[in-house]
Write a protein that holds these residues in place. Structure first.
Motif, PDB file in Angstrom:
ATOM      1  N   ALA A  43      -2.682  -4.181  -3.051  1.00 56.36           N
ATOM      2  CA  ALA A  43      -2.642  -2.887  -2.255  1.00 56.36           C
ATOM      3  C   ALA A  43      -1.487  -2.509  -1.595  1.00 56.36           C
ATOM      4  O   ALA A  43      -1.196  -1.458  -1.221  1.00 56.36           O
ATOM      5  CB  ALA A  43      -3.593  -3.257  -1.363  1.00 56.36           C
ATOM      6  N   SER A  44      -0.370  -3.387  -1.532  1.00 51.86           N
ATOM      7  CA  SER A  44       0.966  -3.278  -0.950  1.00 51.86           C
ATOM      8  C   SER A  44       2.133  -3.969  -1.448  1.00 51.86           C
ATOM      9  O   SER A  44       1.771  -5.091  -2.069  1.00 51.86           O
ATOM     10  CB  SER A  44       0.852  -3.334   0.627  1.00 51.86           C
ATOM     11  N   GLY A  45       3.340  -3.758  -1.103  1.00 46.53           N
ATOM     12  CA  GLY A  45       4.267  -4.833  -1.599  1.00 46.53           C
ATOM     13  C   GLY A  45       5.152  -4.055  -2.830  1.00 46.53           C
ATOM     14  O   GLY A  45       5.404  -2.805  -2.732  1.00 46.53           O
ATOM     15  N   ALA A  46       5.897  -4.924  -3.413  1.00 46.40           N
ATOM     16  CA  ALA A  46       6.825  -4.627  -4.494  1.00 46.40           C
ATOM     17  C   ALA A  46       6.184  -4.355  -5.770  1.00 46.40           C
ATOM     18  O   ALA A  46       6.852  -3.767  -6.648  1.00 46.40           O
ATOM     19  CB  ALA A  46       7.978  -5.772  -4.542  1.00 46.40           C
ATOM     20  N   VAL A  47       5.050  -4.880  -6.044  1.00 45.62           N
ATOM     21  CA  VAL A  47       3.961  -4.527  -7.097  1.00 45.62           C
ATOM     22  C   VAL A  47       2.719  -4.066  -6.630  1.00 45.62           C
ATOM     23  O   VAL A  47       1.931  -4.845  -6.381  1.00 45.62           O
ATOM     24  CB  VAL A  47       4.041  -5.669  -7.997  1.00 45.62           C
ATOM     25  N   ILE A  48       2.626  -2.671  -6.518  1.00 49.57           N
ATOM     26  CA  ILE A  48       1.643  -1.964  -5.888  1.00 49.57           C
ATOM     27  C   ILE A  48       0.791  -1.115  -6.765  1.00 49.57           C
ATOM     28  O   ILE A  48       1.101  -0.671  -7.827  1.00 49.57           O
ATOM     29  CB  ILE A  48       2.177  -1.085  -4.774  1.00 49.57           C
ATOM     30  N   VAL A  49      -0.643  -0.906  -6.445  1.00 51.78           N
ATOM     31  CA  VAL A  49      -1.514  -0.443  -7.328  1.00 51.78           C
ATOM     32  C   VAL A  49      -2.010   0.738  -6.422  1.00 51.78           C
ATOM     33  O   VAL A  49      -2.221   0.752  -5.267  1.00 51.78           O
ATOM     34  CB  VAL A  49      -2.679  -1.108  -7.849  1.00 51.78           C
ATOM     35  N   TYR A  50      -2.113   1.938  -7.159  1.00 51.65           N
ATOM     36  CA  TYR A  50      -2.917   3.318  -6.546  1.00 51.65           C
ATOM     37  C   TYR A  50      -4.161   3.693  -6.982  1.00 51.65           C
ATOM     38  O   TYR A  50      -4.859   4.249  -6.323  1.00 51.65           O
ATOM     39  CB  TYR A  50      -1.711   4.321  -6.672  1.00 51.65           C
ATOM     40  N   ASP A  51      -4.367   3.242  -8.278  1.00 51.48           N
ATOM     41  CA  ASP A  51      -5.646   3.630  -8.980  1.00 51.48           C
ATOM     42  C   ASP A  51      -6.204   2.259  -9.339  1.00 51.48           C
ATOM     43  O   ASP A  51      -5.727   2.015 -10.402  1.00 51.48           O
ATOM     44  CB  ASP A  51      -5.425   4.660  -9.676  1.00 51.48           C
ATOM     45  N   ARG A  52      -7.108   1.527  -8.903  1.00 52.09           N
ATOM     46  CA  ARG A  52      -7.841   0.613  -9.270  1.00 52.09           C
ATOM     47  C   ARG A  52      -8.777   0.855 -10.698  1.00 52.09           C
ATOM     48  O   ARG A  52      -9.099  -0.106 -11.440  1.00 52.09           O
ATOM     49  CB  ARG A  52      -8.601  -0.253  -8.256  1.00 52.09           C
ATOM     50  N   LYS A  53      -9.112   1.917 -10.679  1.00 51.87           N
ATOM     51  CA  LYS A  53      -9.970   2.158 -11.809  1.00 51.87           C
ATOM     52  C   LYS A  53      -9.236   2.029 -13.274  1.00 51.87           C
ATOM     53  O   LYS A  53      -9.517   1.688 -14.287  1.00 51.87           O
ATOM     54  CB  LYS A  53     -10.538   3.606 -11.802  1.00 51.87           C
ATOM     55  N   LEU A  54      -7.897   2.405 -13.269  1.00 54.68           N
ATOM     56  CA  LEU A  54      -6.847   2.422 -14.191  1.00 54.68           C
ATOM     57  C   LEU A  54      -6.189   0.982 -14.284  1.00 54.68           C
ATOM     58  O   LEU A  54      -5.286   0.776 -15.380  1.00 54.68           O
ATOM     59  CB  LEU A  54      -5.876   3.585 -14.414  1.00 54.68           C
ATOM     60  N   VAL A  93      13.334   6.722  -9.170  1.00 57.63           N
ATOM     61  CA  VAL A  93      14.707   6.912  -8.319  1.00 57.63           C
ATOM     62  C   VAL A  93      14.552   5.789  -7.198  1.00 57.63           C
ATOM     63  O   VAL A  93      15.545   5.440  -6.842  1.00 57.63           O
ATOM     64  CB  VAL A  93      15.347   8.091  -8.014  1.00 57.63           C
ATOM     65  N   ASN A  94      13.544   5.959  -6.525  1.00 56.93           N
ATOM     66  CA  ASN A  94      13.221   4.994  -5.295  1.00 56.93           C
ATOM     67  C   ASN A  94      12.274   3.955  -5.659  1.00 56.93           C
ATOM     68  O   ASN A  94      11.600   3.746  -6.408  1.00 56.93           O
ATOM     69  CB  ASN A  94      12.347   5.953  -4.298  1.00 56.93           C
ATOM     70  N   PRO A  95      12.295   2.885  -4.510  1.00 55.29           N
ATOM     71  CA  PRO A  95      11.518   1.792  -4.874  1.00 55.29           C
ATOM     72  C   PRO A  95       9.779   2.193  -4.519  1.00 55.29           C
ATOM     73  O   PRO A  95       9.677   3.637  -4.020  1.00 55.29           O
ATOM     74  CB  PRO A  95      11.660   1.146  -3.533  1.00 55.29           C
ATOM     75  N   CYS A  96       8.953   1.229  -4.531  1.00 56.18           N
ATOM     76  CA  CYS A  96       7.749   1.806  -4.636  1.00 56.18           C
ATOM     77  C   CYS A  96       7.394   1.781  -3.195  1.00 56.18           C
ATOM     78  O   CYS A  96       7.971   1.152  -2.577  1.00 56.18           O
ATOM     79  CB  CYS A  96       6.882   0.746  -5.169  1.00 56.18           C
ATOM     80  N   GLY A  97       6.501   2.418  -2.694  1.00 55.29           N
ATOM     81  CA  GLY A  97       6.023   2.629  -1.356  1.00 55.29           C
ATOM     82  C   GLY A  97       4.554   2.760  -1.568  1.00 55.29           C
ATOM     83  O   GLY A  97       3.620   2.902  -2.218  1.00 55.29           O
ATOM     84  N   ALA A  98       3.947   3.112  -0.115  1.00 62.15           N
ATOM     85  CA  ALA A  98       2.346   3.135   0.165  1.00 62.15           C
ATOM     86  C   ALA A  98       1.989   3.965  -0.684  1.00 62.15           C
ATOM     87  O   ALA A  98       0.784   4.278  -0.820  1.00 62.15           O
ATOM     88  CB  ALA A  98       2.318   3.042   1.612  1.00 62.15           C
ATOM     89  N   LYS A  99       2.528   5.441  -0.545  1.00 62.92           N
ATOM     90  CA  LYS A  99       2.102   6.620  -1.253  1.00 62.92           C
ATOM     91  C   LYS A  99       2.746   6.675  -2.559  1.00 62.92           C
ATOM     92  O   LYS A  99       3.926   6.476  -2.996  1.00 62.92           O
ATOM     93  CB  LYS A  99       2.510   7.776  -0.571  1.00 62.92           C
ATOM     94  N   PRO A 100       1.832   6.928  -3.814  1.00 58.44           N
ATOM     95  CA  PRO A 100       2.370   7.157  -5.059  1.00 58.44           C
ATOM     96  C   PRO A 100       3.850   8.029  -5.221  1.00 58.44           C
ATOM     97  O   PRO A 100       4.735   7.735  -5.974  1.00 58.44           O
ATOM     98  CB  PRO A 100       1.357   7.958  -5.828  1.00 58.44           C
ATOM     99  N   ASP A 101       3.772   8.928  -4.187  1.00 60.91           N
ATOM    100  CA  ASP A 101       5.212   9.919  -4.366  1.00 60.91           C
ATOM    101  C   ASP A 101       6.246   9.220  -3.880  1.00 60.91           C
ATOM    102  O   ASP A 101       7.510   9.592  -4.206  1.00 60.91           O
ATOM    103  CB  ASP A 101       4.775  11.154  -3.709  1.00 60.91           C
ATOM    104  N   ASP A 102       6.068   8.180  -3.408  1.00 64.27           N
ATOM    105  CA  ASP A 102       7.367   7.439  -2.444  1.00 64.27           C
ATOM    106  C   ASP A 102       8.465   7.064  -3.678  1.00 64.27           C
ATOM    107  O   ASP A 102       9.710   6.754  -3.279  1.00 64.27           O
ATOM    108  CB  ASP A 102       6.848   6.279  -1.617  1.00 64.27           C
ATOM    109  N   ALA A 103       7.986   6.645  -4.937  1.00 62.65           N
ATOM    110  CA  ALA A 103       9.055   6.450  -5.858  1.00 62.65           C
ATOM    111  C   ALA A 103       9.729   7.507  -6.301  1.00 62.65           C
ATOM    112  O   ALA A 103      10.910   7.214  -6.990  1.00 62.65           O
ATOM    113  CB  ALA A 103       8.052   5.625  -7.107  1.00 62.65           C
TER     114      ALA A 103
END
Length: 174
Positions: A43-54, A93-103
């Motif tokens: 749910a958070s961190g460097a390896v993050i999921v935004y859509d658990r269905k997929l 271009v950016n690291p992963c973040g809490a929101k999908p667009d953060d990357a």
């Protein structure tokens, strides 16, 4: 067949056909640059999921990007995704973040256009168990001052204009 996380990490770190000097993750080496990331989507961190269905519970991935001698080679190993499904995958271009667009947007080598020669597209087709691999090779190198910072898995295969649907999961690259 489910691959343990350690095996995914070992596969991502496996040597390629390019002879490279040992590197510090995310930094330049005497012969180039190597960045990588991976693990189980959380749910958070460097390896993050935004859509658990997929990207169901237990899904994981590992990616490595090596750039040396005028070439950049990228690889992805994933498991636990939905079976027999295609996903678009790109460097961002950016690291992963809490929101999908953060990357941020797709990493582009020349900042000019979206296509598979200027961006790294690692679209993935999973097998009956939800596992898959992908790789790409480009005739350009990464530079330490401007590196891709994440790999994003998208909901749809990449269209010719570079779009690939919503963001499913993200790996921060170091």
């Amino acid at each position: 067949m489910r691959l343990p996380a350690l095996l995914l990490a070992l596969l991502a770190a496996a040597p390629t056909a390019v002879a490279c000097a040992p590197s510090v993750a995310g930094g330049p080496t005497p012969n180039g640059v190597r960045i990588s990331g991976g693990g189980e989507f959380a749910a958070s961190g460097a390896v993050i999921v935004y859509d658990r269905k997929l990207a169901p519970e237990g899904a994981q991935a590992s990616a490595t990007v090596e750039s040396v001698a005028g070439q950049t080679r990228s690889s992805l190993v994933a498991e636990g995704l939905l079976p027999n499904r295609s996903y678009g995958v790109h460097l961002h271009v950016n690291p992963c973040g809490a929101k999908p667009d953060d990357a941020g947007p797709h990493y582009q080598h020349a900042h000019s256009h979206a296509d598979a020669t200027n961006e790294v597209w690692l679209d993935l087709k999973t097998d009956a168990t939800g596992a898959g691999t992908s790789s790409a090779r480009h005739a350009w190198t990464l530079h330490g001052e401007r590196l891709p910072r994440s790999l994003v898995i998208h909901a749809e295969p990449t269209a010719p204009d570079g779009t690939a649907g919503s963001r499913v999961a993200c790996l921060t690259l170091r």
